[in-house]
Design a protein around this motif. Structure first.
Motif, PDB file in Angstrom:
ATOM      1  N   ILE A   1      35.827  58.682 -14.870  1.00 31.53           N
ATOM      2  CA  ILE A   1      35.461  57.273 -15.062  1.00 31.53           C
ATOM      3  C   ILE A   1      34.495  56.905 -13.944  1.00 31.53           C
ATOM      4  O   ILE A   1      34.874  56.889 -12.773  1.00 31.53           O
ATOM      5  CB  ILE A   1      36.690  56.353 -15.045  1.00 31.53           C
ATOM      6  N   THR A   2      33.254  56.613 -14.300  1.00 32.46           N
ATOM      7  CA  THR A   2      32.254  56.232 -13.313  1.00 32.46           C
ATOM      8  C   THR A   2      32.601  54.855 -12.750  1.00 32.46           C
ATOM      9  O   THR A   2      32.917  53.943 -13.510  1.00 32.46           O
ATOM     10  CB  THR A   2      30.858  56.183 -13.963  1.00 32.46           C
ATOM     11  N   PRO A   3      32.549  54.691 -11.432  1.00 30.85           N
ATOM     12  CA  PRO A   3      32.910  53.387 -10.850  1.00 30.85           C
ATOM     13  C   PRO A   3      31.949  52.282 -11.285  1.00 30.85           C
ATOM     14  O   PRO A   3      30.764  52.523 -11.495  1.00 30.85           O
ATOM     15  CB  PRO A   3      32.795  53.609  -9.344  1.00 30.85           C
ATOM     16  N   TRP A   4      32.496  51.097 -11.426  1.00 29.50           N
ATOM     17  CA  TRP A   4      31.706  49.916 -11.764  1.00 29.50           C
ATOM     18  C   TRP A   4      30.753  49.632 -10.602  1.00 29.50           C
ATOM     19  O   TRP A   4      31.096  49.807  -9.444  1.00 29.50           O
ATOM     20  CB  TRP A   4      32.652  48.749 -12.013  1.00 29.50           C
ATOM     21  N   HIS A   5      29.530  49.193 -10.893  1.00 27.64           N
ATOM     22  CA  HIS A   5      28.481  49.077  -9.877  1.00 27.64           C
ATOM     23  C   HIS A   5      28.808  48.095  -8.760  1.00 27.64           C
ATOM     24  O   HIS A   5      28.305  48.232  -7.649  1.00 27.64           O
ATOM     25  CB  HIS A   5      27.136  48.761 -10.511  1.00 27.64           C
ATOM     26  N   THR A   6      29.643  47.097  -9.000  1.00 28.84           N
ATOM     27  CA  THR A   6      29.978  46.150  -7.938  1.00 28.84           C
ATOM     28  C   THR A   6      31.336  46.438  -7.305  1.00 28.84           C
ATOM     29  O   THR A   6      31.799  45.654  -6.496  1.00 28.84           O
ATOM     30  CB  THR A   6      29.997  44.717  -8.487  1.00 28.84           C
ATOM     31  N   SER A   7      31.952  47.561  -7.667  1.00 29.74           N
ATOM     32  CA  SER A   7      33.295  47.832  -7.146  1.00 29.74           C
ATOM     33  C   SER A   7      33.235  48.368  -5.723  1.00 29.74           C
ATOM     34  O   SER A   7      32.214  48.862  -5.263  1.00 29.74           O
ATOM     35  CB  SER A   7      34.012  48.836  -8.041  1.00 29.74           C
ATOM     36  N   ASN A   8      34.350  48.276  -5.052  1.00 27.73           N
ATOM     37  CA  ASN A   8      34.491  48.787  -3.701  1.00 27.73           C
ATOM     38  C   ASN A   8      34.482  50.315  -3.746  1.00 27.73           C
ATOM     39  O   ASN A   8      35.146  50.918  -4.584  1.00 27.73           O
ATOM     40  CB  ASN A   8      35.811  48.279  -3.124  1.00 27.73           C
ATOM     41  N   SER A   9      33.758  50.961  -2.852  1.00 24.64           N
ATOM     42  CA  SER A   9      33.657  52.419  -2.892  1.00 24.64           C
ATOM     43  C   SER A   9      34.970  53.098  -2.502  1.00 24.64           C
ATOM     44  O   SER A   9      35.178  54.255  -2.801  1.00 24.64           O
ATOM     45  CB  SER A   9      32.531  52.891  -1.970  1.00 24.64           C
ATOM     46  N   TYR A  10      35.866  52.380  -1.850  1.00 22.57           N
ATOM     47  CA  TYR A  10      37.150  52.948  -1.452  1.00 22.57           C
ATOM     48  C   TYR A  10      38.246  52.627  -2.465  1.00 22.57           C
ATOM     49  O   TYR A  10      39.403  52.962  -2.241  1.00 22.57           O
ATOM     50  CB  TYR A  10      37.560  52.416  -0.076  1.00 22.57           C
ATOM     51  N   ASP A  11      37.875  51.982  -3.525  1.00 22.44           N
ATOM     52  CA  ASP A  11      38.837  51.453  -4.490  1.00 22.44           C
ATOM     53  C   ASP A  11      39.615  52.550  -5.214  1.00 22.44           C
ATOM     54  O   ASP A  11      40.814  52.662  -5.094  1.00 22.44           O
ATOM     55  CB  ASP A  11      38.095  50.584  -5.504  1.00 22.44           C
ATOM     56  N   ILE A  12      38.917  53.349  -6.014  1.00 19.42           N
ATOM     57  CA  ILE A  12      39.563  54.226  -6.980  1.00 19.42           C
ATOM     58  C   ILE A  12      38.918  55.604  -6.928  1.00 19.42           C
ATOM     59  O   ILE A  12      37.701  55.734  -6.827  1.00 19.42           O
ATOM     60  CB  ILE A  12      39.421  53.635  -8.403  1.00 19.42           C
ATOM     61  N   ASP A  13      39.750  56.631  -7.032  1.00 20.70           N
ATOM     62  CA  ASP A  13      39.244  57.991  -7.139  1.00 20.70           C
ATOM     63  C   ASP A  13      38.675  58.185  -8.545  1.00 20.70           C
ATOM     64  O   ASP A  13      39.300  57.802  -9.536  1.00 20.70           O
ATOM     65  CB  ASP A  13      40.378  58.984  -6.881  1.00 20.70           C
ATOM     66  N   VAL A  14      37.507  58.785  -8.641  1.00 19.32           N
ATOM     67  CA  VAL A  14      36.801  58.903  -9.919  1.00 19.32           C
ATOM     68  C   VAL A  14      37.526  59.833 -10.888  1.00 19.32           C
ATOM     69  O   VAL A  14      37.588  59.572 -12.084  1.00 19.32           O
ATOM     70  CB  VAL A  14      35.355  59.414  -9.667  1.00 19.32           C
ATOM     71  N   ASP A  15      38.090  60.924 -10.383  1.00 21.46           N
ATOM     72  CA  ASP A  15      38.728  61.919 -11.243  1.00 21.46           C
ATOM     73  C   ASP A  15      40.253  61.939 -11.090  1.00 21.46           C
ATOM     74  O   ASP A  15      40.879  62.980 -11.183  1.00 21.46           O
ATOM     75  CB  ASP A  15      38.171  63.311 -10.922  1.00 21.46           C
ATOM     76  N   ARG A  16      40.856  60.792 -10.889  1.00 20.05           N
ATOM     77  CA  ARG A  16      42.300  60.752 -10.684  1.00 20.05           C
ATOM     78  C   ARG A  16      43.054  60.987 -11.994  1.00 20.05           C
ATOM     79  O   ARG A  16      42.496  60.847 -13.087  1.00 20.05           O
ATOM     80  CB  ARG A  16      42.718  59.418 -10.075  1.00 20.05           C
ATOM     81  N   GLU A  17      44.327  61.344 -11.858  1.00 22.72           N
ATOM     82  CA  GLU A  17      45.181  61.481 -13.032  1.00 22.72           C
ATOM     83  C   GLU A  17      45.497  60.087 -13.552  1.00 22.72           C
ATOM     84  O   GLU A  17      45.874  59.211 -12.793  1.00 22.72           O
ATOM     85  CB  GLU A  17      46.491  62.167 -12.664  1.00 22.72           C
ATOM     86  N   VAL A  18      45.342  59.904 -14.842  1.00 24.17           N
ATOM     87  CA  VAL A  18      45.611  58.604 -15.450  1.00 24.17           C
ATOM     88  C   VAL A  18      46.859  58.723 -16.306  1.00 24.17           C
ATOM     89  O   VAL A  18      46.969  59.627 -17.135  1.00 24.17           O
ATOM     90  CB  VAL A  18      44.414  58.143 -16.313  1.00 24.17           C
ATOM     91  N   GLN A  19      47.804  57.827 -16.090  1.00 25.54           N
ATOM     92  CA  GLN A  19      49.052  57.862 -16.840  1.00 25.54           C
ATOM     93  C   GLN A  19      48.868  57.189 -18.190  1.00 25.54           C
ATOM     94  O   GLN A  19      48.232  56.133 -18.294  1.00 25.54           O
ATOM     95  CB  GLN A  19      50.170  57.178 -16.061  1.00 25.54           C
ATOM     96  N   LEU A  20      49.434  57.811 -19.227  1.00 24.16           N
ATOM     97  CA  LEU A  20      49.401  57.246 -20.569  1.00 24.16           C
ATOM     98  C   LEU A  20      50.743  56.606 -20.878  1.00 24.16           C
ATOM     99  O   LEU A  20      51.787  57.051 -20.392  1.00 24.16           O
ATOM    100  CB  LEU A  20      49.099  58.333 -21.595  1.00 24.16           C
ATOM    101  N   LEU A  21      50.705  55.573 -21.686  1.00 19.64           N
ATOM    102  CA  LEU A  21      51.895  54.809 -22.015  1.00 19.64           C
ATOM    103  C   LEU A  21      52.323  55.147 -23.442  1.00 19.64           C
ATOM    104  O   LEU A  21      51.624  54.830 -24.396  1.00 19.64           O
ATOM    105  CB  LEU A  21      51.607  53.314 -21.882  1.00 19.64           C
ATOM    106  N   ALA A  22      53.462  55.826 -23.546  1.00 17.90           N
ATOM    107  CA  ALA A  22      54.001  56.200 -24.857  1.00 17.90           C
ATOM    108  C   ALA A  22      55.519  56.064 -24.811  1.00 17.90           C
ATOM    109  O   ALA A  22      56.128  56.061 -23.734  1.00 17.90           O
ATOM    110  CB  ALA A  22      53.607  57.632 -25.205  1.00 17.90           C
ATOM    111  N   HIS A  23      56.127  55.962 -25.984  1.00 17.40           N
ATOM    112  CA  HIS A  23      57.579  55.878 -26.060  1.00 17.40           C
ATOM    113  C   HIS A  23      58.211  57.207 -25.668  1.00 17.40           C
ATOM    114  O   HIS A  23      57.629  58.272 -25.858  1.00 17.40           O
ATOM    115  CB  HIS A  23      58.021  55.492 -27.475  1.00 17.40           C
ATOM    116  N   LYS A  24      59.400  57.139 -25.132  1.00 22.70           N
ATOM    117  CA  LYS A  24      60.112  58.337 -24.669  1.00 22.70           C
ATOM    118  C   LYS A  24      60.323  59.331 -25.814  1.00 22.70           C
ATOM    119  O   LYS A  24      60.184  60.542 -25.633  1.00 22.70           O
ATOM    120  CB  LYS A  24      61.452  57.910 -24.091  1.00 22.70           C
TER     121      LYS A  24
END
Length: 144
Positions: free
Chosen positions: A58-81
């Protein structure tokens, strides 16, 4: 805006599809809304009973803080158990993987991901698929 993984249809047989929510942080939603996301080389895993996407960029938004979010982090998905347990049982058989197929926003403005339970194709399967696609294209041209 929808972000599709066209490579998945070429490389895998898609046997089942499941819709999940995505746990996003900060400006990632704006970036995905503008199409600044790549799921071509990503895959899903089940870790400690949670569904996780890896390899999604996910490419960072142009006005976002550079220390905000890791670009290639693991993203959790929301599903039923129950769905996660069903996926885990399906993945225990050989050759099955979870591949993200599409990211889109539903009617309520929520970001969703379509995941496919896929089995890999051999090279001869890929050649047959390309041949069938070319034949369909030729038939459509002849009718015009």
């Amino acid at each position: 805006m929808t972000i599709e993984n066209r490579k998945a249809n070429y490389d895998y047989f898609i046997e089942d599809k499941i819709e999940c929510g995505i746990s996003l942080k900060g400006n990632e939603v704006k970036s995905i809304h503008n199409g600044m996301c790549n799921i071509k080389d990503s895959w899903c895993q089940i870790q400690n009973g949670n569904l996780v996407v890896r390899g999604m960029h996910i490419t960072p938004w142009h006005t976002s803080n550079s220390y905000d979010i890791d670009v290639d982090r693991e993203v959790q998905l929301l599903a039923h158990k129950k769905e996660i347990i069903k996926l885990e049982n399906k993945l225990k058989t050989d050759g099955y993987t979870l591949i993200p197929l599409k990211i889109y926003f539903n009617d309520k403005g929520k970001c969703k991901m379509l995941i496919g339970i896929c089995k890999g194709k051999h090279t001869y399967d890929k050649r047959n698929a390309l041949k069938e696609k070319q034949i369909k294209r030729d038939i459509e041209r002849s009718f015009k």
